[in-house]
Write a protein that holds these residues in place. Structure first.
Motif: not given
Length: 415
Positions: A30-33, A129-136, A160-163
């Motif tokens: 869940s760390s991707f968001f 997995i979180g990093a791949v989702i964040a990257s996509v 993406g989903t980072f500030k």
């Protein structure tokens, strides 16, 4: 290590260690968001902490005492500094966030001291997995797919989903390094997906256009290759490393050439590749402010107070070590310097201990060292992934030191 699940405590019909593993995996995935506070990863961390505190499974050892003491002193310094500006906006939340970061570091330190390989595999899988989702998501925004660019790439960098694209790109460094290490070591499980994941993560890391993150990853991967090549007893692996390094450089060159053939990418790269921007230079630029702050801090044992550097100089310090003295006072600044130095020392000592998890130790140490060095260029103080690495380095050293002692106590075969 074998697992007798039938004999272990159970929660809702499941072995407790599986529930704990699921909580950590969900946290990392869940760390991707992190666009909101608290982010989902923070809520999942609270869940993981609760599961471990109720069910046990965290190893507390004296080896971790310096980490705990230095983090405590660092945050106590921050609290004393906060008292001088109490009432200023967001300063209270700054102190709470700092304490939370320290707790997360201690948690991961204790987490990997037991069943180190399996537990780190859970952390690693969820993080990748979180990093791949964040990257996509970052790539979708950067290329404005479906008109998402205005929200996911507002400054024309993969965000993406980072500030902040700088935080996204450094968040990706450790997963990219772990995937690179899997390729280097010839990990066969899910090989195709590892290659795909690595390409996606590296593409997003590049298109975030963070100069610090680029240097961070290049230093970390170079150190990992050198240490692995030097410490492995396998001549076959050394040969593989040489061939892969040569092939990797060629593939990286081809990939960069392909990306830079896109006009908007080439223009952004040319702009970001400049080492010193306009806002860096001059008496009141980034570097000028840092120099101006030093004599002021020498006169203020409690620093400026949390978040006050930007109020005084108009720009954030962009240097985590200067920020440590500015936001945490002399006590916090000195404690932080000792914390980073101590972590580098124990991390390197852990790298030299031959254990079943030596490869993971190398990757963690290199990623932490490169990020700590990047702290000269940017404020890493409240980066979640930095504190995860901080705790893991100490936890791996504790586990490796205990492993070494056990090996020395084993009976030696008689000649």
């Amino acid at each position: 290590m074998t697992a007798d699940y039938a004999s272990r405590p159970r929660t809702s019909g499941l072995p407790l260690d599986r529930v704990q593993a699921a909580a950590v995996w969900l946290m990392m995935m869940s760390s991707f968001f992190v666009r909101i506070e608290p982010a989902p990863v923070d809520l999942m961390f609270a869940l993981a902490m609760t599961v471990f505190l109720v069910g046990g499974g965290l190893s507390v050892t004296v080896v971790a005492l310096p980490l705990i003491v230095l983090l405590t002193l660092y945050n106590f310094g921050g609290f004393m500094s906060f008292l001088t500006v109490m009432g200023e906006p967001k300063t209270g939340m700054f102190v709470i966030t700092s304490c939370y970061m320290a707790v997360s570091a201690v948690f991961f330190c204790f987490y990997v001291q037991t069943d180190t390989e399996r537990r780190f595999a859970v952390f690693k899988n969820g993080y990748i997995i979180g990093a791949v989702i964040a990257s996509v998501i970052g790539l979708v925004g950067y290329f404005n797919i479906g008109g998402t660019g205005a929200y996911l790439s507002p400054i024309f960098r993969a965000q993406g989903t980072f500030k902040d694209p700088n935080v996204l790109s450094t968040y990706l460094v450790l997963p990219a390094l772990l995937l690179t290490q899997d390729v280097m070591l010839g990990t066969t499980r899910h090989r195709f997906w590892r290659y795909i994941g690595l390409m996606i993560v590296l593409a997003c890391l590049f298109l975030a256009f963070s100069r610090g993150a680029w240097m961070n990853f290049m230093l970390a991967v170079t150190m990992t290759v050198i240490l692995t090549f030097t410490l492995t007893p396998s001549q076959k692996l050394r040969t593989r490393i040489i061939l892969l390094a040569a092939g990797g450089i060629v593939m990286l060159g081809i990939s960069l050439a392909g990306l830079l053939s896109i006009d908007v990418v080439a223009a952004a790269f040319e702009d970001r590749a400049t080492l010193a921007k306009d806002y860096d230079s001059g008496e009141f630029g980034r570097f000028g402010n840092q120099l101006n702050a030093i004599p002021m801090l020498l006169e203020r044992p409690f620093g400026f107070g949390p978040l006050q550097f930007g109020q005084i100089f108009g720009l954030d310090p962009h240097n985590v070590y200067l920020n440590a003295f500015g936001s945490y006072g002399w006590l916090g600044g000195i404690s932080y310097m000792l914390l980073i130095l101590g972590t580098i020392i124990v991390g390197f000592k852990g790298v030299l201990i031959r254990t079943p998890w030596q490869g993971q130790t190398i990757a963690l140490f290199c990623a932490f060292f490169a990020t700590a060095l990047q702290g000269v260029q940017i404020d890493t103080d409240h980066w979640r992934h930095f504190y995860w690495m901080l705790g893991l380095v100490w936890g791996f050293y504790a586990a490796s030191a205990a492993w070494s002692v056990r090996q020395q106590r084993l009976p030696r075969p008689q000649p």
